[in-house]
Design a protein around this motif. Sequence first.
Motif, short mmCIF file in Angstrom:
data_model
loop_
_atom_site.label_atom_id
_atom_site.label_comp_id
_atom_site.label_asym_id
_atom_site.label_seq_id
_atom_site.Cartn_x
_atom_site.Cartn_y
_atom_site.Cartn_z
N ARG A 1 0.84 -1.20 0.00
CA ARG A 1 0.00 0.00 0.00
C ARG A 1 0.88 1.25 0.00
N VAL A 2 0.37 2.31 -0.61
CA VAL A 2 1.12 3.56 -0.71
C VAL A 2 0.56 4.58 0.29
N LEU A 3 1.46 5.35 0.88
CA LEU A 3 1.10 6.38 1.86
C LEU A 3 0.69 7.66 1.13
N LEU A 4 -0.50 8.16 1.44
CA LEU A 4 -1.01 9.39 0.84
C LEU A 4 -1.49 10.35 1.92
N VAL A 5 -1.50 11.63 1.57
CA VAL A 5 -2.03 12.68 2.46
C VAL A 5 -3.10 13.45 1.72
N ILE B 1 5.09 9.32 9.95
CA ILE B 1 5.83 8.11 9.57
C ILE B 1 7.30 8.47 9.33
N HIS B 2 8.19 7.72 9.98
CA HIS B 2 9.63 7.83 9.70
C HIS B 2 9.93 6.97 8.48
N THR C 1 3.62 6.36 13.62
CA THR C 1 2.20 6.06 13.50
C THR C 1 1.56 7.08 12.58
N ALA C 2 0.82 6.61 11.59
CA ALA C 2 0.19 7.51 10.63
C ALA C 2 -0.80 8.43 11.33
N LEU D 1 -4.60 16.96 6.13
CA LEU D 1 -5.89 16.85 6.81
C LEU D 1 -6.23 15.40 7.14
N GLU D 2 -5.75 14.48 6.30
CA GLU D 2 -5.93 13.05 6.50
C GLU D 2 -4.68 12.36 5.97
#
Length: 165
Positions: free
Chosen positions: A34-38, A73-74, A111-112, A120-121
């Motif tokens: 999974r990819v991390l998104l904001v 997240i580090h 921790t995300a 915002l998310e």
Amino acid sequence: MPVPPYVTELRAHLGHDLLLLPGTSAIVHDPHGRVLLVRRGDNGRWSLPAGMIDPGEQPTEAVVREVFEETGIHVTVESLGGVATHPVLYPNGDHCEYLHVWFRCRPAGGTARADGDESLEVGWFAESELPPLDEWSRLRLTENDGWFAPPGAPPHPGLSDPSAL
């Protein structure tokens, strides 16, 4: 930190005129792929974690800092994803062109969480469940193995909307 003080000082002289800035972003995949998104605080759109490179800061240092500030997240930088320039028109009327360097990273702790300002998310998304993304995030996700635009070429076919970032 939303806008570095040196950029605020430049804007006091330039107004909304074009400003060339260095930027960076991260493609972070967890062990499940999974990819991390904001979801960005400035325009509400989903994007890769990204930000400006501060004076005296290496792009890898900036991407590690930005990912942590925006997501909690580090990360460890694994490789160069690509480099390109792209225009941005911000909601306040500021015109920028970023020399943007993106990196493939892996999570190394944390921790995300959203910071409530720049993000915002925050979420981890499977490729089949990605939210709508701007064209620059899509480019970085698909072209992430040392990608660059050849001399004289546009940054990438179909990338034309400066308000898309």
